[in-house]
Scaffold this motif. Structure first.
Motif, PDB file in Angstrom:
ATOM      1  N   ILE A 167      -4.992   9.203 -29.076  1.00  6.08           N
ATOM      2  CA  ILE A 167      -6.264   8.569 -29.484  1.00  6.08           C
ATOM      3  C   ILE A 167      -7.318   8.735 -28.384  1.00  6.08           C
ATOM      4  N   LYS A 168      -6.877   8.630 -27.130  1.00  6.13           N
ATOM      5  CA  LYS A 168      -7.812   8.751 -25.989  1.00  6.13           C
ATOM      6  C   LYS A 168      -8.507  10.108 -25.937  1.00  6.13           C
TER       7      LYS A 168
ATOM      8  N   ASN B  75      -4.970   0.840 -20.858  1.00  6.99           N
ATOM      9  CA  ASN B  75      -5.235   2.265 -21.035  1.00  6.99           C
ATOM     10  C   ASN B  75      -6.732   2.579 -21.045  1.00  6.99           C
ATOM     11  N   GLY B  76      -7.539   1.571 -20.775  1.00  5.82           N
ATOM     12  CA  GLY B  76      -8.979   1.794 -20.695  1.00  5.82           C
ATOM     13  C   GLY B  76      -9.658   1.947 -22.040  1.00  5.82           C
ATOM     14  N   LEU B  77      -8.979   1.551 -23.104  1.00  5.17           N
ATOM     15  CA  LEU B  77      -9.587   1.655 -24.438  1.00  5.17           C
ATOM     16  C   LEU B  77     -10.175   0.305 -24.854  1.00  5.17           C
ATOM     17  N   LEU B  78     -11.196   0.379 -25.708  1.00  3.51           N
ATOM     18  CA  LEU B  78     -11.749  -0.832 -26.320  1.00  3.51           C
ATOM     19  C   LEU B  78     -10.846  -1.235 -27.476  1.00  3.51           C
ATOM     20  N   ILE B  79     -10.908  -2.517 -27.853  1.00  4.21           N
ATOM     21  CA  ILE B  79     -10.151  -2.970 -29.023  1.00  4.21           C
ATOM     22  C   ILE B  79     -10.977  -3.978 -29.827  1.00  4.21           C
ATOM     23  N   HIS B  80     -11.256  -3.608 -31.058  1.00  2.00           N
ATOM     24  CA  HIS B  80     -12.093  -4.396 -31.967  1.00  2.00           C
ATOM     25  C   HIS B  80     -11.297  -4.715 -33.231  1.00  2.00           C
ATOM     26  N   PRO B  81     -10.562  -5.824 -33.266  1.00  2.00           N
ATOM     27  CA  PRO B  81      -9.801  -6.166 -34.459  1.00  2.00           C
ATOM     28  C   PRO B  81     -10.713  -6.576 -35.633  1.00  2.00           C
ATOM     29  N   TYR B  82     -10.213  -6.370 -36.839  1.00  2.00           N
ATOM     30  CA  TYR B  82     -10.929  -6.788 -38.060  1.00  2.00           C
ATOM     31  C   TYR B  82     -10.020  -7.687 -38.871  1.00  2.00           C
ATOM     32  N   THR B  83     -10.495  -8.432 -39.846  1.00  2.00           N
ATOM     33  CA  THR B  83     -11.821  -9.021 -39.940  1.00  2.00           C
ATOM     34  C   THR B  83     -11.613 -10.498 -39.693  1.00  2.00           C
ATOM     35  N   VAL B  84     -12.220 -11.025 -38.648  1.00  2.00           N
ATOM     36  CA  VAL B  84     -11.845 -12.324 -38.093  1.00  2.00           C
ATOM     37  C   VAL B  84     -12.905 -13.356 -38.474  1.00  2.00           C
TER      38      VAL B  84
ATOM     39  N   ASN C 298     -19.487  -1.463 -22.246  1.00  2.00           N
ATOM     40  CA  ASN C 298     -18.756  -2.070 -21.141  1.00  2.00           C
ATOM     41  C   ASN C 298     -17.728  -3.040 -21.716  1.00  2.00           C
ATOM     42  N   PRO C 299     -16.456  -2.893 -21.336  1.00  2.00           N
ATOM     43  CA  PRO C 299     -15.424  -3.741 -21.948  1.00  2.00           C
ATOM     44  C   PRO C 299     -15.631  -5.230 -21.702  1.00  2.00           C
ATOM     45  N   ASN C 300     -16.443  -5.590 -20.715  1.00  2.00           N
ATOM     46  CA  ASN C 300     -16.702  -7.008 -20.472  1.00  2.00           C
ATOM     47  C   ASN C 300     -17.783  -7.569 -21.405  1.00  2.00           C
ATOM     48  N   HIS C 301     -18.438  -6.675 -22.101  1.00  2.00           N
ATOM     49  CA  HIS C 301     -19.429  -7.107 -23.086  1.00  2.00           C
ATOM     50  C   HIS C 301     -18.692  -7.256 -24.428  1.00  2.00           C
ATOM     51  N   ILE C 302     -18.472  -8.496 -24.863  1.00  2.00           N
ATOM     52  CA  ILE C 302     -17.726  -8.740 -26.100  1.00  2.00           C
ATOM     53  C   ILE C 302     -18.654  -8.499 -27.293  1.00  2.00           C
ATOM     54  N   LEU C 303     -18.257  -7.604 -28.169  1.00  2.00           N
ATOM     55  CA  LEU C 303     -19.140  -7.215 -29.273  1.00  2.00           C
ATOM     56  C   LEU C 303     -18.907  -8.043 -30.534  1.00  2.00           C
ATOM     57  N   ASP C 304     -20.016  -8.506 -31.068  1.00  2.00           N
ATOM     58  CA  ASP C 304     -20.049  -9.284 -32.311  1.00  2.00           C
ATOM     59  C   ASP C 304     -20.454  -8.292 -33.411  1.00  2.00           C
TER      60      ASP C 304
ATOM     61  N   ILE D 173      -1.490  -8.006 -34.678  1.00  2.00           N
ATOM     62  CA  ILE D 173      -1.395  -7.745 -33.236  1.00  2.00           C
ATOM     63  C   ILE D 173      -1.021  -9.003 -32.452  1.00  2.00           C
ATOM     64  N   ASP D 174      -0.600  -8.773 -31.215  1.00  2.00           N
ATOM     65  CA  ASP D 174      -0.308  -9.894 -30.318  1.00  2.00           C
ATOM     66  C   ASP D 174      -0.894  -9.582 -28.930  1.00  2.00           C
ATOM     67  N   ARG D 175      -0.689 -10.489 -27.992  1.00  2.00           N
ATOM     68  CA  ARG D 175      -1.257 -10.324 -26.659  1.00  2.00           C
ATOM     69  C   ARG D 175      -0.796  -9.016 -25.996  1.00  2.00           C
ATOM     70  N   ASP D 176       0.490  -8.699 -26.139  1.00  2.00           N
ATOM     71  CA  ASP D 176       1.018  -7.480 -25.508  1.00  2.00           C
ATOM     72  C   ASP D 176       0.326  -6.224 -26.026  1.00  2.00           C
ATOM     73  N   TYR D 177       0.092  -6.217 -27.325  1.00  2.00           N
ATOM     74  CA  TYR D 177      -0.579  -5.066 -27.940  1.00  2.00           C
ATOM     75  C   TYR D 177      -1.977  -4.911 -27.338  1.00  2.00           C
ATOM     76  N   VAL D 178      -2.710  -6.032 -27.292  1.00  2.00           N
ATOM     77  CA  VAL D 178      -4.084  -6.001 -26.769  1.00  2.00           C
ATOM     78  C   VAL D 178      -4.070  -5.531 -25.316  1.00  2.00           C
ATOM     79  N   GLN D 179      -3.146  -6.070 -24.523  1.00  2.00           N
ATOM     80  CA  GLN D 179      -3.093  -5.732 -23.104  1.00  2.00           C
ATOM     81  C   GLN D 179      -2.728  -4.261 -22.883  1.00  2.00           C
ATOM     82  N   LYS D 180      -1.842  -3.756 -23.708  1.00  2.00           N
ATOM     83  CA  LYS D 180      -1.452  -2.343 -23.589  1.00  2.00           C
ATOM     84  C   LYS D 180      -2.657  -1.435 -23.841  1.00  2.00           C
ATOM     85  N   ILE D 181      -3.429  -1.780 -24.861  1.00  2.00           N
ATOM     86  CA  ILE D 181      -4.639  -1.002 -25.170  1.00  2.00           C
ATOM     87  C   ILE D 181      -5.636  -1.095 -24.008  1.00  2.00           C
TER      88      ILE D 181
END
Ligand code: G3P
Ligand code: CA
Length: 268
Positions: free
Chosen positions: A202-203, A227-236, A9-15, A216-224
């Motif tokens: 990719i979909k 489109n209903g895709l998850l986004i997990h950036p590395y390595t933070v 679920n995209p509202n579940h932020i994954l660690d 990445i920036d906010r626009d990139y994240v929002q665009k993803i």
């Protein structure tokens, strides 16, 4: 579990514990993964390489040199040769302030060692590394996961996520089992841009993307996300970056410090 509680679920932020809790313990060792679990990481991240005799092991590099006392390519060594190596002492030497005598002499784990240690008590985020060097890697991976009931009938959705920089590797896995959630890793050397055409492509096989966070920036994240895709950036690894990415709407991230991310997510 209710779908609102589902891992995907995209509202579940994954660690996602990158190579385990690798900020504190030698990457890709059992203690590193155990610590990740203790620190409440949702997933242990595992990079896969394949030995000369076709066994899948947890190692980031194609060579043994950086994280063991061996040298040369993984693909030129058998599992029994690799099992003789010390996969922990390098860490004590490199990070004296984090050194622990228990780390000396740790063994390189196979994927099966890891699964036998944790069973279904954790979630696995597995990367096919250098799949072009290791023909058959995807089949072996899926066989091991199936045998251990981590995928297929009766398994929990999202128990295993598979990631790769290699689109062919992900496509191969998708063709074998379309139910496994896949993440397309992306590496940008400059400011990240992604076209609608790329996203649509990719979909077809993946549930999300994993870009390097600096690009990445906010626009990139929002665009993803739109489109209903998850986004997990590395390595933070820094709190400030974690907070910024959460503000932008990422659905999880890879970190060497799962404890730090756990607290940032809780307070967000
Ligand atoms: O898998 C996400 C991230 O781990 C990709 O980079 O080089 O650490 O495997 P790397
Ligand atoms: Ca990785």
């Amino acid at each position: 579990a209710k779908s609102s509680q589902s891992l995907l679920n995209p509202n579940h932020i994954l660690d996602i514990s990158h190579r385990g809790a690798s900020g504190y313990a030698p990457e890709h060792t059992i203690p590193s993964y155990k610590l990740a679990k203790k620190q409440k990481g949702d997933y242990i991240e595992i990079d896969l390489q394949m030995t000369k005799d076709g066994k899948l092991i947890a190692m980031h590099d194609e060579t043994l040199d950086r994280t063991t006392n061996g040298t040369g390519m993984v693909k030129d060594h058998t599992l029994s040769e690799i099992k003789k190596l010390d996969a922990g002492s390098w860490f004590n030497k490199k990070y004296p302030e984090k050194a622990n005598p228990d780390y000396a002499g740790l063994k390189v784990p196979t994927l099966e060692d890891i699964i036998h240690t944790f069973g279904r008590s954790t979630n696995y985020y597995i990367e096919t590394k250098s799949p072009e060097v290791y023909p058959g890697m995807e089949e072996k991976l899926l066989n091991i996961l199936k045998k251990n009931k981590l995928i297929g009938p009766g398994s929990k959705s999202g128990k295993v996520i598979i990631e790769s920089f290699s689109k062919p590797s992900l496509m191969k896995i998708h063709a074998m089992d379309a139910d496994i959630p896949l993440i397309q890793l992306l590496s940008y050397s400059q400011k990240a841009k992604i076209s609608q055409k790329e996203i649509n492509d990719i979909k077809k096989y993946a549930v999300g993307v994993g870009p390097n966070y600096e690009a990445i920036d906010r626009d990139y994240v929002q665009k993803i996300r739109h489109n209903g895709l998850l986004i997990h950036p590395y390595t933070v690894n820094r709190k400030e970056d974690m907070k910024k990415l959460l503000d932008w709407g990422v659905t999880g991230m890879f970190t060497n410090y799962p404890d730090v991310l756990h607290h940032v997510i809780k307070d967000h």
